[in-house]
Design a protein around this motif. Structure first.
Motif, PDB file in Angstrom:
ATOM      1  N   PHE A  18      -0.236  -2.607  -7.993  1.00  0.00           N
ATOM      2  CA  PHE A  18      -1.320  -2.074  -7.161  1.00  0.00           C
ATOM      3  C   PHE A  18      -2.232  -3.207  -6.686  1.00  0.00           C
ATOM      4  CE2 PHE A  18      -5.719  -0.722  -6.746  1.00  0.00           C
ATOM      5  CZ  PHE A  18      -5.606   0.257  -5.772  1.00  0.00           C
ATOM      6  N   LEU A  19      -2.665  -4.042  -7.629  1.00  0.00           N
ATOM      7  CA  LEU A  19      -3.577  -5.135  -7.280  1.00  0.00           C
ATOM      8  C   LEU A  19      -2.923  -6.120  -6.311  1.00  0.00           C
ATOM      9  CD1 LEU A  19      -5.244  -5.767 -10.755  1.00  0.00           C
ATOM     10  CD2 LEU A  19      -6.246  -4.615  -8.753  1.00  0.00           C
ATOM     11  N   TRP A  20      -1.636  -6.381  -6.513  1.00  0.00           N
ATOM     12  CA  TRP A  20      -0.918  -7.307  -5.634  1.00  0.00           C
ATOM     13  C   TRP A  20      -0.787  -6.698  -4.236  1.00  0.00           C
ATOM     14  CZ3 TRP A  20       2.581 -11.074  -8.463  1.00  0.00           C
ATOM     15  CH2 TRP A  20       2.969 -12.122  -7.637  1.00  0.00           C
ATOM     16  N   GLY A  21      -0.491  -5.404  -4.155  1.00  0.00           N
ATOM     17  CA  GLY A  21      -0.432  -4.733  -2.861  1.00  0.00           C
ATOM     18  C   GLY A  21      -1.757  -4.812  -2.134  1.00  0.00           C
ATOM     19  N   PHE A  22      -2.857  -4.588  -2.881  1.00  0.00           N
ATOM     20  CA  PHE A  22      -4.191  -4.695  -2.303  1.00  0.00           C
ATOM     21  C   PHE A  22      -4.470  -6.132  -1.855  1.00  0.00           C
ATOM     22  CE2 PHE A  22      -8.665  -5.824  -2.791  1.00  0.00           C
ATOM     23  CZ  PHE A  22      -9.246  -4.939  -1.896  1.00  0.00           C
ATOM     24  N   GLU A  24      -2.433  -8.624  -1.119  1.00  0.00           N
ATOM     25  CA  GLU A  24      -1.622  -9.050   0.024  1.00  0.00           C
ATOM     26  C   GLU A  24      -2.047  -8.311   1.290  1.00  0.00           C
ATOM     27  OE1 GLU A  24       1.381  -9.350   2.982  1.00  0.00           O
ATOM     28  OE2 GLU A  24       1.164  -7.502   1.829  1.00  0.00           O
ATOM     29  N   GLY A  25      -2.566  -7.109   1.151  1.00  0.00           N
ATOM     30  CA  GLY A  25      -3.072  -6.369   2.301  1.00  0.00           C
ATOM     31  C   GLY A  25      -4.386  -6.934   2.823  1.00  0.00           C
ATOM     32  N   THR A  26      -5.033  -7.763   2.028  1.00  0.00           N
ATOM     33  CA  THR A  26      -6.295  -8.364   2.435  1.00  0.00           C
ATOM     34  C   THR A  26      -6.093  -9.852   2.743  1.00  0.00           C
ATOM     35  OG1 THR A  26      -6.954  -8.617   0.116  1.00  0.00           O
ATOM     36  CG2 THR A  26      -7.758  -6.658   1.267  1.00  0.00           C
ATOM     37  N   ALA A  58      -1.873  -1.415  -0.782  1.00  0.00           N
ATOM     38  CA  ALA A  58      -1.866  -1.862   0.611  1.00  0.00           C
ATOM     39  C   ALA A  58      -2.724  -0.957   1.491  1.00  0.00           C
ATOM     40  CB  ALA A  58      -0.438  -1.912   1.141  1.00  0.00           C
ATOM     41  N   VAL A  59      -2.656   0.354   1.258  1.00  0.00           N
ATOM     42  CA  VAL A  59      -3.482   1.285   2.029  1.00  0.00           C
ATOM     43  C   VAL A  59      -4.966   0.978   1.787  1.00  0.00           C
ATOM     44  CG1 VAL A  59      -4.172   3.707   2.246  1.00  0.00           C
ATOM     45  CG2 VAL A  59      -1.742   3.103   2.195  1.00  0.00           C
ATOM     46  N   LEU A  60      -5.336   0.768   0.541  1.00  0.00           N
ATOM     47  CA  LEU A  60      -6.724   0.420   0.240  1.00  0.00           C
ATOM     48  C   LEU A  60      -7.101  -0.915   0.890  1.00  0.00           C
ATOM     49  CD1 LEU A  60      -9.384   1.035  -1.173  1.00  0.00           C
ATOM     50  CD2 LEU A  60      -8.449  -0.068  -3.229  1.00  0.00           C
ATOM     51  N   GLY A  61      -6.209  -1.898   0.777  1.00  0.00           N
ATOM     52  CA  GLY A  61      -6.466  -3.193   1.408  1.00  0.00           C
ATOM     53  C   GLY A  61      -6.583  -3.075   2.919  1.00  0.00           C
ATOM     54  N   GLY A  62      -5.715  -2.258   3.531  1.00  0.00           N
ATOM     55  CA  GLY A  62      -5.784  -2.035   4.968  1.00  0.00           C
ATOM     56  C   GLY A  62      -7.100  -1.387   5.371  1.00  0.00           C
ATOM     57  N   LEU A 132      -4.148   4.348   8.604  1.00  0.00           N
ATOM     58  CA  LEU A 132      -3.776   4.361   7.188  1.00  0.00           C
ATOM     59  C   LEU A 132      -2.547   5.237   6.935  1.00  0.00           C
ATOM     60  CD1 LEU A 132      -7.268   4.397   5.460  1.00  0.00           C
ATOM     61  CD2 LEU A 132      -5.756   2.435   5.904  1.00  0.00           C
ATOM     62  N   LEU A 133      -2.424   6.332   7.660  1.00  0.00           N
ATOM     63  CA  LEU A 133      -1.218   7.164   7.513  1.00  0.00           C
ATOM     64  C   LEU A 133       0.039   6.408   7.941  1.00  0.00           C
ATOM     65  CD1 LEU A 133      -2.449  10.686   8.645  1.00  0.00           C
ATOM     66  CD2 LEU A 133      -1.810   9.964   6.334  1.00  0.00           C
ATOM     67  N   VAL A 134      -0.049   5.663   9.022  1.00  0.00           N
ATOM     68  CA  VAL A 134       1.097   4.878   9.493  1.00  0.00           C
ATOM     69  C   VAL A 134       1.376   3.712   8.553  1.00  0.00           C
ATOM     70  CG1 VAL A 134       1.866   3.355  11.368  1.00  0.00           C
ATOM     71  CG2 VAL A 134       0.905   5.595  11.889  1.00  0.00           C
ATOM     72  N   THR A 135       0.352   3.252   7.864  1.00  0.00           N
ATOM     73  CA  THR A 135       0.532   2.161   6.903  1.00  0.00           C
ATOM     74  C   THR A 135       1.572   2.522   5.844  1.00  0.00           C
ATOM     75  OG1 THR A 135      -1.668   1.218   7.177  1.00  0.00           O
ATOM     76  CG2 THR A 135      -0.644   0.887   5.038  1.00  0.00           C
ATOM     77  N   ILE A 136       1.603   3.773   5.437  1.00  0.00           N
ATOM     78  CA  ILE A 136       2.519   4.169   4.350  1.00  0.00           C
ATOM     79  C   ILE A 136       3.974   3.890   4.720  1.00  0.00           C
ATOM     80  CG2 ILE A 136       3.320   6.083   2.910  1.00  0.00           C
ATOM     81  CD1 ILE A 136       0.367   7.171   3.165  1.00  0.00           C
TER      82      ILE A 136
END
Length: 186
Positions: A18-22, A24-26, A58-62, A132-136
């Motif tokens: 989760f943290l890595w997804g966030f 990398e999204g930032t 990633a969604v949170l980071g986005g 954010l929906l398209v991010t998924i």
């Protein structure tokens, strides 16, 4: 799985995903595919949980990058300073948004353009919710491909009685992949 890395298949590994997804999204520049692929080699089902955690991060980071870029040009400038991010990537992301709408973000992986570039460009083309929906699916499709490749490789190595080679193959794959990317990125 090497016993020293067994923790990656339990909840600490999911938190890391989760943290890595966030991250990398930032502003982080190493893909969360790296830990996902490692877990997929040894515990493919557990790696699916990691995949969900990565997408959630990633969604949170986005959301953070999108919101930041709506309030200040500092977000775009910060992303422009991430290693291997170029001005051409911003231009290509803008063209993708103009040509494909918010679905343009799903082209980032095939173009070598980080998600964070699309996230800071998105406010000019979409409201936050649809983005954010398209991010998924935009983040998920590449993760599924990585998962399939590494889960299959792990299964083959186990079948051949060569599971001990998995960590070395994993390391070589990512070192070579990043060496190619960093020397060819434009």
């Amino acid at each position: 799985m090497p016993s020293s890395l067994d923790w990656m298949t339990r909840w600490p590994g999911t938190v890391l995903a989760f943290l890595w997804g966030f991250a990398e999204g930032t502003l982080f520049f190493i893909l969360p595919d790296v830990p996902l692929s490692f877990v997929a080699l040894f515990r493919p089902r557990r790696a699916l949980v990691h995949m969900v955690a990565i997408v959630a991060g990633a969604v949170l980071g986005g959301a953070v990058m999108y919101t930041w870029s709506t309030h200040t040009p500092g977000a775009r400038a910060a992303v422009a300073h991430v290693p291997a991010v170029s001005s051409a990537m911003f231009e290509r992301a803008e063209r993708d948004f103009k040509q494909y709408g918010i679905w343009g973000v799903s082209l980032g992986p095939v173009r070598g353009i980080p998600y964070k570039v699309y996230a800071v460009e998105a406010p000019a083309y979409s409201a936050l919710g649809p983005f954010l929906l398209v991010t998924i699916p935009a983040r998920l499709w590449r993760l599924v491909v990585v998962w399939l490749g590494f889960a299959g490789t792990g299964a083959l190595l186990r079948k051949l009685g060569r599971a001990g080679l998995a960590p070395a193959l994993h390391a070589v794959f990512w070192i070579v992949s990043y060496a190619i990317y960093w020397t060819t990125v434009k």
